[in-house]
Each structure stands twice: as C-alpha cells, then as structure tokens.
Design a protein around this motif. Structure first.
Motif, PDB file in Angstrom:
ATOM      1  N   THR A 149       0.852  -1.196   0.000  1.00  0.00           N
ATOM      2  CA  THR A 149       0.000   0.000   0.000  1.00  0.00           C
ATOM      3  C   THR A 149       0.887   1.245   0.000  1.00  0.00           C
ATOM      4  N   VAL A 201      -3.322   4.598  -1.838  1.00  0.00           N
ATOM      5  CA  VAL A 201      -4.201   5.007  -0.746  1.00  0.00           C
ATOM      6  C   VAL A 201      -4.177   6.534  -0.660  1.00  0.00           C
ATOM      7  N   PHE A 213      -4.842   9.875   0.835  1.00  0.00           N
ATOM      8  CA  PHE A 213      -5.284  10.542   2.058  1.00  0.00           C
ATOM      9  C   PHE A 213      -5.738  11.954   1.698  1.00  0.00           C
ATOM     10  N   ARG A 261       1.516  11.062   5.858  1.00  0.00           N
ATOM     11  CA  ARG A 261       2.805  10.829   6.510  1.00  0.00           C
ATOM     12  C   ARG A 261       2.620  10.139   7.863  1.00  0.00           C
ATOM     13  N   ALA A 262       1.599  10.568   8.628  1.00  0.00           N
ATOM     14  CA  ALA A 262       1.351   9.942   9.925  1.00  0.00           C
ATOM     15  C   ALA A 262       1.031   8.458   9.747  1.00  0.00           C
ATOM     16  N   ALA A 263       0.261   8.139   8.715  1.00  0.00           N
ATOM     17  CA  ALA A 263      -0.115   6.736   8.483  1.00  0.00           C
ATOM     18  C   ALA A 263       1.100   5.909   8.073  1.00  0.00           C
ATOM     19  N   MET A 309       4.215   6.611   9.005  1.00  0.00           N
ATOM     20  CA  MET A 309       5.035   6.475  10.213  1.00  0.00           C
ATOM     21  C   MET A 309       4.452   5.455  11.172  1.00  0.00           C
ATOM     22  N   GLY A 310       3.137   5.396  11.253  1.00  0.00           N
ATOM     23  CA  GLY A 310       2.499   4.436  12.143  1.00  0.00           C
ATOM     24  C   GLY A 310       2.431   3.038  11.556  1.00  0.00           C
ATOM     25  N   HIS A 332       0.588   2.026   9.068  1.00  0.00           N
ATOM     26  CA  HIS A 332      -0.738   1.630   8.588  1.00  0.00           C
ATOM     27  C   HIS A 332      -0.744   1.441   7.083  1.00  0.00           C
ATOM     28  N   VAL A 333       0.147   2.138   6.388  1.00  0.00           N
ATOM     29  CA  VAL A 333       0.421   1.828   4.989  1.00  0.00           C
ATOM     30  C   VAL A 333       1.910   1.507   4.924  1.00  0.00           C
ATOM     31  N   LYS A 338      12.412  16.660   8.101  1.00  0.00           N
ATOM     32  CA  LYS A 338      12.402  16.644   9.569  1.00  0.00           C
ATOM     33  C   LYS A 338      12.124  15.249  10.123  1.00  0.00           C
ATOM     34  N   PHE A 339      11.738  14.318   9.274  1.00  0.00           N
ATOM     35  CA  PHE A 339      11.288  13.007   9.763  1.00  0.00           C
ATOM     36  C   PHE A 339      12.171  11.877   9.265  1.00  0.00           C
ATOM     37  N   GLU A 365      12.440   8.617  11.228  1.00  0.00           N
ATOM     38  CA  GLU A 365      11.265   7.765  11.442  1.00  0.00           C
ATOM     39  C   GLU A 365      10.727   7.128  10.169  1.00  0.00           C
ATOM     40  N   LEU A 397       0.129   7.665  16.746  1.00  0.00           N
ATOM     41  CA  LEU A 397       0.558   6.999  15.516  1.00  0.00           C
ATOM     42  C   LEU A 397      -0.032   5.589  15.429  1.00  0.00           C
ATOM     43  N   LEU A 408     -10.531   4.593   3.324  1.00  0.00           N
ATOM     44  CA  LEU A 408      -9.080   4.386   3.303  1.00  0.00           C
ATOM     45  C   LEU A 408      -8.735   3.030   3.876  1.00  0.00           C
TER      46      LEU A 408
END
Lengths: 315, 494
Positions: free
Chosen positions: A151, A179, A181, A188-190, A192-193, A195-196, A208-209, A212, B138, B454
C-alpha cells in the motif's frame, strides 16, 4: 473581419495605453488557491515583497486567499479577470493541468500568461520502518511477488505524487495499491504508524522526519541540495524527475509592456539571493523558470498528465 | 517532551499575545453574561475575523473567550435565575437563592474563583495529558480513526441526554451535510447541484454561525428580559481578596468537580452542562447538610462553576491529538486552528510546538485572569450588561455574522448558505432538536467516511481490517458500551 480586429486592437491599445501608462499604478493582487499557511500560500507571501522590490515604481502586492477545489477556484478567477497585470495568481503543477483532464473546467493551458515558477519540491519514495522495506530493490520485489499487496499512501489523486508513482510502476513493472489521504500530513502519519507500507511525499515534508521513515529515493536529476546524502531514483536505475511545482501566472493576453515589466521583475526575483535564502529558510526547494521556459514546462507537464490519464485514469 | 512547554512561554507573554487573552476573557464574560449568547456562538462569529491575525493572537482570543464565557454565564444565572449559557443552569440552583438573600455579590465571587480553579485544573490536564497522548496517536490508522469517529458520534447522541431519536436525527442531518462536495477518495462530486462553491463541501464556520448564532439572535430580539428583579448590592460585598481565604473550605468540591469536568471534557459529546450537573449532584451527595442545597448554599455554586470551566481545555485533548473535538466549542476551535494551517494530530506537537504549547499556556492564563478581571475589577460592570438594549445587540451580532461569513471566501454564496442554516437552526431550536450532534455529524461524518474508505483500500476490500488491531477492538467495545448506556440507566432506575 479585418476591420473588426483592427478596431478591437485599437480599443485594446487605447484602453491599455491609458490605464497602464505607469504600470503598476495601483495594488497588484495575487490570488492564492489554497488556505493561508499552506505551501502555496507561503510561496506567494515570500515572493510578494520581492515582486514589489523589483517592479519598483512604488508597487504594492496584496495576497488574497481563495481556497477551494484544489486551487481551481482561484486559478479560474485569474483566467477570467481583466488581463491588465493587476490580478495574478498562484499556479501549481502538475495539479492544475491534471485537473483540466479529470473534470470539465473553464481553463486550459492557453488561459494564462506564464510568469515564473519558483518552487520545485521533488517527490520522494518512503517506506514505514515497520514495513521492513529498506531499499528500492525490496520495494520493487515485494510488489512483484504479490501485486497490489504494497500500500502506498499519498496526499491526493491526480497530484504530483500520484504521477510519480504511476511513472515508477511503469518503469519497475510493478503494481501498487494507492491510498489517497486528504493531504500529506495524515498520509505521513499513516506511513510512520505503519498503517500503509510506503508513501510518496515531497522532500520538504520528510526532511524533519528522516529518522522515522526509510527514504528510498528522490525524484530529481541530481541530488537535492536539501538533503545531499539521499540517493536519487535516477542513480538507482529509475529515471524519474517529478515534483510539485509552484509559480505565478497572469491571465492570457497581457499588454506587451506589462508582460515585459512583470517578466523582468520575476527574472530579478529569481536571482535575488535574499529571496533564495528566505525560500530555503521556509523549506521551499527552489527551481526558477521564467516566461517561455515556464510555459514549456507547463506543456511538458500537461503531456505527461495526459499520457497517465489515458492509460490509468485516476477518477 | 515537556521542555517545549517552557520554550513556548516567552511567545505567549509577548504584549500582543497576552493582550489578546485579556481582551478575550473580558469579551467572553460579556458574551456569557448575555442570556442566549454562548461561547460557541461568540467564537464562531469571531473565527472568520482571525484569518489575518497571528496564530497566537487568534488562539489567545479564543481561549480567553471560552474561559470568560463559562464564568460569564453565572452572572445572569445568579442575579436573574436565567443561565447565561447552557452550562450555567446548575449555577442557578443555589446562586439565585443567594442573590435573593442579598448575597449575590458573594455568589458571584464564589463563581469566579471556582471558575478560575476549574479552568486552571483543565489547562494543566491539557498540558500534562496531550503531549504523551500525541505520541501514541501513531497507533491510530484509518481503521482506528473510523472507530473513534463512530464512538464520538454515538456518544454525543446517546450521552447527551434528552430525546434519543431527536439526537439521532440531528446527527444524521450533520452527516448529510458532510456528504456535500467532492469526495476525497475518488473525486466524484456529490450533492453540489452544479454549484462550484460546493465542490469543497460546506465550510464548518458557515454551518456553525448559522446554526449557533441565528437562533439566539432571534430569541434576543423576540423576548423581553425582565430586569426588575435585578439585585446587586455592591456595598454589601467584600473585596474578593478578603473573600478568597474563606472559600478554601470548598477545596474538596473544587478537586472533585475539576476531575469530573476534565473527564467529561475529554469524552466526546458531553460538554459543560453535563459536567456541571454531575458535579453539583456529587457535591450535594457528599455534603454534611444536603438540606441546605437549593436554598443558597455557596458550595453548590462552587461545584457547578468549577466543573463547567474544567471541561474547557480538557475538551481540546482529543481535538489536538486526534483531530476529534470533544464538544461543539472544541470543534469550532479546531476550525480556528485549521484556518491557521495547524493540522491537529501527532505532528502538530512537533511542527508547531510554540503554538500548541502556547495555546495551552493561554488557557492557563485565561483562567487565572478570570479572578482579576471577573472578580476584583468588574463583576458589577458586567452585571450592568443585562440592561443593554437587546435589539441593538441583536442587530450588531447579525452584522458581524454577515461580515464574518462573507470574509471566509469573500462570496455571498456562503452568506446565503449561512441564512439557510440559520433557518434550520431556528426550526431545530423550536422543535427541541439538539444542535451539537449536527456539528459533530458534519465533522465526524466525513471523517468516518474517509477513514472507512481508506481502511478498506488498505485492506484491499476486506472488511476484516476494521477488527484487526487491538486498538480497534477496544474502540468497538466502547461503541457497545455507549449504545448500551441508556438501557443500563433504565434497568438501574426500575
């Protein structure tokens, strides 16, 4: 017929001659297609004081935000406004041209006088730390093993990141699940977490990331001065140069003297070290193309978007 | 994590940012003191005007108004038995009897000090809880976000009290409004009827101003306020600095009511009035002399007022960390943050720590300022507000509504839309349909839809993705719990 044209030309000359004797003699408005605080808005607000400086003649530039429909409301307004040099607008590539393909619009490539492009924020391919994918090679192999299993999060359909992925899929001959968003921050949050598995973002959004995310490659011809240690996609065998571009346009049919003045000012803005410094400070990777160069760039972007729309319509 | 909090302090203390809080608190007290006008309304009318302001000035104003209004509502509640804001209903129980005994000044002093304490507790809870919560967000992917939205929507319907069916209808209306515009996943236009102004959906502020400001304005113009029973004897009232030490005996009530207020604030849907009722009952239950309650017991005022201020900042905890507002006011503030390009969520704390943490400080200062501005300076002057000619005030607000809504996108289309929502708001008001579910329906409806789609895209069409993670399972059990609450209550009562 000829008479009519002549009369029109005369009228135009007359009106512009009187109104624009001392361009600019009143405030110039730049319509921004997005809300205050976004990337396009920041670009416009950075550019405005330098346009004032280089136009001289006591020029003043006002920013007006007219958000909506992915910037289309403002840019349509610009195309319809009087071509007198007092209404300019922000212009996003490839978004604006892609929008002319996926919906009925009142604008086209010939609706504008292309003044200058200032920002080119290149795309990057990133993966989640949780995905276990650390290299471009793995990214391709995983998708080949099970098509569509990987994904890929992105900010929207029909934008620069979508075009980048489409180009990549074609070159790598691999299928991914897109996917979309609502904006790059949630995407980006997804990623990092976890989820994708992966995502296409712009380089300014990932600097800056770095710790991660796994940044697999940058879609530039040469390494970006923003993060020179990051390898380009081209180095890794995928010749993709793609990004989100932001510039300033005016309605088509500007009086020649106004167009010349504006282009000269844009040329100077693009070379102003103070301006370039300010852009860097606000996280905007710059790439300046003025006038005809910008128009050519627009044409190229439209062609690419057309090809992609024909082979894989996103809507 | 908390060092950012200290680093944000100097910015807040800059003169213009600090003045914004002072002005906000004063304005908030005035708004709260006018029966019918609420913090929700004031902030929604104000938001369009904050476009051009510095974020901290804009947010300071909002934080000040929120804090001020929650206390201001106590003024007419005590003096006239008319709650200035819905959250001040419980304040009338003991506040008005006190006023009739000539102790109105004392009641207002208790109210202002308790409000300040509730507000301070709330600001501290926001400061302490939001940053660590932001770190775990997160964990929330589209599937989890979908469930959070469902929990939020259901809890506002099921926990708000009142008629369940009307609550559901209101929420569904909100969801219907949220469907308007280009859908975010594949870009199809929905319910736009050819208006390009609707392509981006309906702006939350347009809905809020119409829905929340129109009914009270009409009410303001319609009803006459009887101020003949207005009693406020300044001479009998001691200086607040003398009165405060005597209030320390309420410390238990202050702590308990603060905790209740904070908890209710964090829960999506409930809000200040519920917090005030719960705290009032809790304090009464624990009192040594429960028979005095309702006859002018200052502790009753303390309980209600502490608690309705304690939910203010706490309601922003889910709003700032997850983008899910706990109350209608929090929803509007969320809109205010978005206007300034501040996207709620885990990244907010990293990308704009100066502003987020500054905002928290502003809540704290707003609460402290209440004592100075509301207590020692001007309660008397605020009480005079009740005598303002109401038609004047009403027309002034209407003008502000028009200008404000027009300035969002500078088009009359939004103003017409606002008027339509205004008419709907008046109808809802007359038919006793609750308004908060509409607002949350609009915000959470699109949020739920987007995240559901999503999640299904990520799961390649398999609905199982919705129950895959432990976080999702916890949220699903919450959904069940919320839906069962009215049933459980019924069983318990019978």
């Amino acid at each position: 017929m000829f008479k009519k044209k002549l009369a029109m030309f005369g009228a135009l000359l007359l009106s512009s001659g009187i109104a624009l004797a001392e361009y600019p003699e009143k405030p110039i408005t730049i319509l921004v297609g997005y809300k205050a605080g976004g990337g396009t808005d920041v670009m416009a607000r950075n550019v405005a004081p330098f346009i004032e400086k280089h136009l001289g003649n006591g020029a003043s530039v006002v920013i007006k935000n007219m958000p909506g429909a992915s910037g289309m409301i403002a840019v349509t307004e610009v195309s319809k406004s009087d071509p007198d040099g007092y209404t300019l607008g922000t212009f996003n590539l490839p978004g604006m041209m892609a929008r002319t393909l996926d919906r009925p619009t009142e604008i086209g490539a010939d609706s504008f006088t292309y003044l200058a492009n200032f920002v080119d924020d290149p795309n990057v391919i990133v993966t989640s730390k949780k995905s276990g994918i650390k290299s471009l090679k793995q990214f391709v192999e995983a998708a080949k093993e099970t098509p569509r299993a990987i994904t890929v999060g992105m900010s929207s359909l029909g934008g620069d990141d979508h075009i980048a992925l489409t180009k990549f899929s074609a070159l790598a001959d691999a299928e991914y699940t897109i996917v979309p968003f609502k904006g790059s921050a949630p995407a980006r949050a997804a990623i990092m977490g976890g989820h994708v598995a992966a995502g296409i973002l712009n380089i300014s959004e990932v600097v800056k990331f770095r710790d991660e995310l796994n940044v697999l490659g940058v879609a530039t011809a040469e390494r970006s001065s923003f993060a020179p240690d990051l390898a380009t996609l081209k180095e890794q065998g995928f010749n993709i140069v793609n990004g989100s571009m932001r510039g300033v346009v005016a309605p088509a049919g500007l009086p020649k003297n106004v167009e010349a003045k504006l282009l000269a000012a844009m040329e100077k803005v693009g070379k102003d070290p103070e301006f370039l410094k300010k852009m860097k400070e606000t996280g905007n990777p710059t790439s300046i193309s003025v006038g005809d160069d910008f128009q050519t760039l627009n044409g190229e972007q439209l062609e690419i978007a057309k090809k992609i729309w024909e082979s894989t319509p996103w809507k | 994590m908390y060092e950012m909090l200290i680093m944000a302090l100097p910015g807040v203390l800059q003169p213009e940012n600090f003045l914004a809080i002072v002005f906000g608190v004063l304005a908030g007290i005035c708004v709260g003191a006018m029966p019918g006008l609420s913090a929700t309304m004031a902030i929604s009318v104000l938001i369009p005007f904050t476009f051009g302001l510095d974020p901290l000035v804009a947010l300071g104003l909002m934080a000040g108004i929120y804090n001020g209004a929650m206390y201001g509502g106590a003024i007419p509640a005590v003096l006239l038995k008319i709650p200035g804001t819905p959250a001040a209903v419980a304040t009338t129980f003991d506040g008005f009897p006190m006023a009739q005994q000539g102790r109105g000044g004392e009641a207002l002093q208790v109210a202002v000090v308790s409000s300040a304490i509730g507000g301070i507790a709330s600001a501290l809870s926001l400061m302490l809880l939001a940053p660590p919560l932001a770190q775990v967000t997160l964990l929330f992917g589209p599937a989890e976000m979908f469930w959070i939205a469902v929990v939020g929507l259901l809890s506002i319907v099921f926990l708000l009290g009142g008629n369940l069916l009307k609550g559901l209808v209101a929420a569904c209306f909100g969801i219907l409004v949220s469907l308007v515009g280009t859908d975010t996943v594949n870009g199809t236009d929905r319910f736009t009827f050819g208006f390009y102004e609707l392509l981006d959906g309906i702006h939350i502020v347009v809905l809020l101003v119409g829905l929340y400001a129109m009914p009270p304005v009409v009410d303001l113009l319609q009803t006459q306020l009887d101020t003949t029973q207005f009693k406020y004897n300044k001479d009998q009232t001691k200086s607040i600095w003398v009165a405060i030490p005597k209030m320390f005996r309420f410390w238990k009530t202050w702590i308990k009511s603060s905790l209740i207020g904070i908890w209710i604030g964090i829960l999506p849907g409930a809000g200040g009035s519920m917090a005030a009722f719960l705290s009032y009952n809790e304090a009464k239950r624990n009192s040594k002399n429960p028979d005095d309650w309702g006859k002018g017991e200052p502790e009753g005022v303390a309980a209600a007022e502490t608690s309705n201020n304690a939910d203010t900042a706490a309601a922003l905890i889910p709003a700032l960390t997850l983008g899910i507002p706990g109350t209608a006011v929090a929803a509007i503030m969320l809109g205010g943050l978005l206007i300034h390009g501040l996207q709620p969520g885990p990244m907010l704390f990293r990308e704009s720590p100066d502003i987020v943490f500054g905002f928290m400080w502003q809540f704290l200062f707003g609460a402290i300022l209440l004592i100075f501005l509301g207590g020692s300076l001007a309660t008397n002057s605020f009480a005079q507000l009740l005598k303002l000619p109401r038609p004047l005030l009403g027309s002034l607000i209407v003008v502000l509504m028009f200008i404000g809504v027009y300035s969002i996108n500078e088009r009359m289309f939004d103003v017409y839309l606002m008027l339509i929502f205004g008419a709907i708001g008046i109808a809802f008001d007359k038919l006793k349909f609750p308004l908060p579910p509409v607002v949350l329906g609009l915000i959470l409806g699109s949020f739920a839809e987007e995240n559901l789609r999503l999640a299904l895209t990520i799961g390649l069409g398999d609905w199982g993705i919705l129950t895959k993670s432990n976080t999702s399972l916890v949220l699903i059990s919450l959904v069940v719990l919320v839906v069962m609450t009215p049933l459980i209550k019924k069983v318990r009562n019978s």
